[in-house]
Design an enzyme around this catalytic site. Structure first.
Site, mmCIF file in Angstrom:
data_model
loop_
_atom_site.group_PDB
_atom_site.id
_atom_site.type_symbol
_atom_site.label_atom_id
_atom_site.label_comp_id
_atom_site.label_asym_id
_atom_site.label_seq_id
_atom_site.Cartn_x
_atom_site.Cartn_y
_atom_site.Cartn_z
ATOM 1 N N TRP A 99 -12.504 14.509 -19.573
ATOM 2 C CA TRP A 99 -12.802 15.664 -19.075
ATOM 3 C C TRP A 99 -12.833 17.145 -19.844
ATOM 4 C CZ3 TRP A 99 -16.297 14.340 -15.638
ATOM 5 C CH2 TRP A 99 -15.855 13.298 -14.675
ATOM 6 N N ASP A 166 -8.555 23.404 -15.328
ATOM 7 C CA ASP A 166 -9.329 22.494 -14.535
ATOM 8 C C ASP A 166 -8.408 21.758 -13.905
ATOM 9 O OD1 ASP A 166 -10.537 20.268 -13.450
ATOM 10 O OD2 ASP A 166 -11.528 19.607 -15.267
ATOM 11 N N LYS A 190 -10.796 14.964 -5.348
ATOM 12 C CA LYS A 190 -9.756 14.051 -5.648
ATOM 13 C C LYS A 190 -8.486 14.477 -4.778
ATOM 14 C CE LYS A 190 -11.824 12.861 -9.369
ATOM 15 N NZ LYS A 190 -12.320 13.864 -10.553
HETATM 16 C C1 LIG Z 1 -13.368 14.196 -11.647
HETATM 17 C C2 LIG Z 1 -13.145 15.264 -12.493
HETATM 18 C C3 LIG Z 1 -13.943 16.084 -13.044
HETATM 19 C C4 LIG Z 1 -15.406 16.162 -12.515
HETATM 20 O O1 LIG Z 1 -15.554 16.381 -11.210
HETATM 21 P P1 LIG Z 1 -17.178 16.478 -10.943
HETATM 22 O O2 LIG Z 1 -16.700 17.336 -9.591
HETATM 23 O O3 LIG Z 1 -17.541 15.167 -10.457
HETATM 24 O O4 LIG Z 1 -17.999 17.272 -11.794
HETATM 25 C C5 LIG Z 1 -13.409 16.997 -14.061
HETATM 26 N N1 LIG Z 1 -12.266 17.088 -14.470
HETATM 27 C C6 LIG Z 1 -11.375 16.334 -13.912
HETATM 28 C C7 LIG Z 1 -9.986 16.395 -14.191
HETATM 29 C C8 LIG Z 1 -11.669 15.194 -12.983
HETATM 30 O O5 LIG Z 1 -10.630 14.390 -12.559
#
Ligand SMILES: *Cc1c(COP(=O)(O)O)cnc(C)c1O
Length: 355
Positions: A99, A166, A190
């Site tokens: 990511w 993020d 998540k």
């Molecule tokens: C799942 C995830 C993403 C991607 O998220 P989307 O909402 O599907 O674009 C980005 N960063 C991390 C750390 C993730 O776990």
């Protein structure tokens, strides 16, 4: 049989959050209409957004000068919105996984990118500790929890330049010092809500520093100014986020979530370390409390499919590891119960006894 949802994302939510959202989909606020068919500008929907924002502020102790917004597009769209809104000349990225790499790739479309450190040399099994943050970069981007590799920066770092994180997969699992960040963002699916909404906590005076034109929908200022209502927001996911925020508050807030996360991790990592069949994949000091990754020891590799089938037969859902790591991953987000972790441990013990 009782199912325990260890999926990495979309993932487990408290049962009552699901039930309350389902009920509102049938009849929202005693209106006789479904949450799915009302206007986001309906008088009784604005309070949903307002309360979700207010609860975020309360739960995370968000200081003045920050605004919480709800967007579409997922964390993946934020990967491009971040450089669009913050990168004038140069940005710094800490590469801790897939990511993080994807976020970095988008930034390269907008300017110079310095990768200040990477753990790619060991398949992202650790969080780099030795790096220098270039003071002439516009911001530093980090990924606090690496969902795939089971590593986490469960602390707020000091950065001499604006810090952007993020936090898709460990948001609301611990108290954070929001004042250290210019922007915190993530996909909700998540640990916050059902899929379909993205959250961002943005420091208002960090915006508007780049000289480029920004398309309206990709400009954070648009959504800050319009209170997440510039266009039609994902109404049902936002509602589910509100139900979960209420749940977290009622269950002791992020301090209690942090405590639970530590308890769960102690139980599951304790067994990973004790069990003769398994070994953890992440370096101990970098271990995530959200995604607990482990594999079979080399001499037991042939038991891979058998353990998965065995775990599934015991009600464990989603424990297959990501293909980049292999083995197994037990994702233990806020809603995962201690009982669920104990059930997983019992299953690992029973499997060990068979071999
Ligand atoms: C799942 C995830 C993403 C991607 O998220 P989307 O909402 O599907 O674009 C980005 N960063 C991390 C750390 C993730 O776990």
């Amino acid at each position: 049989m009782k199912k325990y949802n260890f999926n990495a994302g979309p993932s487990i939510l408290p049962r009552e959050v699901i039930e309350q959202t389902a009920a509102a989909c049938l009849d929202f606020d005693n209106s006789g209409l479904s949450l799915m068919e009302i206007s986001h500008r309906a008088k009784n929907f604005q309070p949903v957004v307002d309360e979700a924002e207010a609860l975020m502020k309360e739960l995370l102790d968000i200081p003045e000068g920050y605004k919480t917004i709800f967007l579409g597009g997922g964390a993946s769209l934020e990967f491009c919105m971040v450089p669009y809104n913050f990168l004038e000349k140069k940005a710094a990225y800490l590469n801790t996984g897939v990511w993080a790499t994807k976020a970095e790739k988008e930034a390269k479309l907008f300017g110079e990118v310095v990768e200040i450190a990477s753990s790619a040399d060991k398949n992202f099994t650790y969080i780099p500790q030795n790096y220098t943050i270039p003071t002439d970069a516009d911001y530093l981007h980090i990924t606090t929890n690496n969902t795939i590799y089971g590593t986490e920066m469960r602390y707020d770092i000091d950065s001499p330049i604006p810090l952007i994180a993020d936090m898709s997969s460990d948001f609301l699992s611990r108290p954070i010092d929001v004042s250290k960040y210019a922007l915190i963002y993530g996909g909700a699916q998540k640990n916050l809500a059902m899929a379909g909404v993205t959250f961002a906590i943005v420091k208002e005076d960090a915006l508007g520093k780049v000289s480029r034109q920004i398309p309206t929908m990709l400009d954070y200022r648009t959504h800050v100014k319009k209170g997440s209502m510039f266009n039609t927001p994902p109404v049902v996911p936002i509602y589910s986020a509100l139900m979960n925020l209420r749940y977290i508050k009622a269950h002791g807030g992020v301090v209690a979530m942090d405590k639970l996360a530590k308890q769960r991790a102690e139980i599951v990592y304790g067994e990973i370390d004790r069990n003769k069949l398994f070994v953890g994949t992440a370096e101990e000091s970098s271990r995530s409390l959200m995604n607990l990754t482990f594999v079979l020891k080399p001499e037991y590799q042939e038991l891979q499919d058998e353990f998965l089938a065995f775990a599934t037969s015991k009600g464990m859902v989603g424990v297959k590891g990501h293909r980049d790591v292999g083995g197994f991953r037990a994702s233990c987000y806020n809603a995962m119960s201690i009982e669920g972790c104990e059930a997983l441990v019992a299953c690992m013990k029973e499997f060990e006894a068979k071999h």
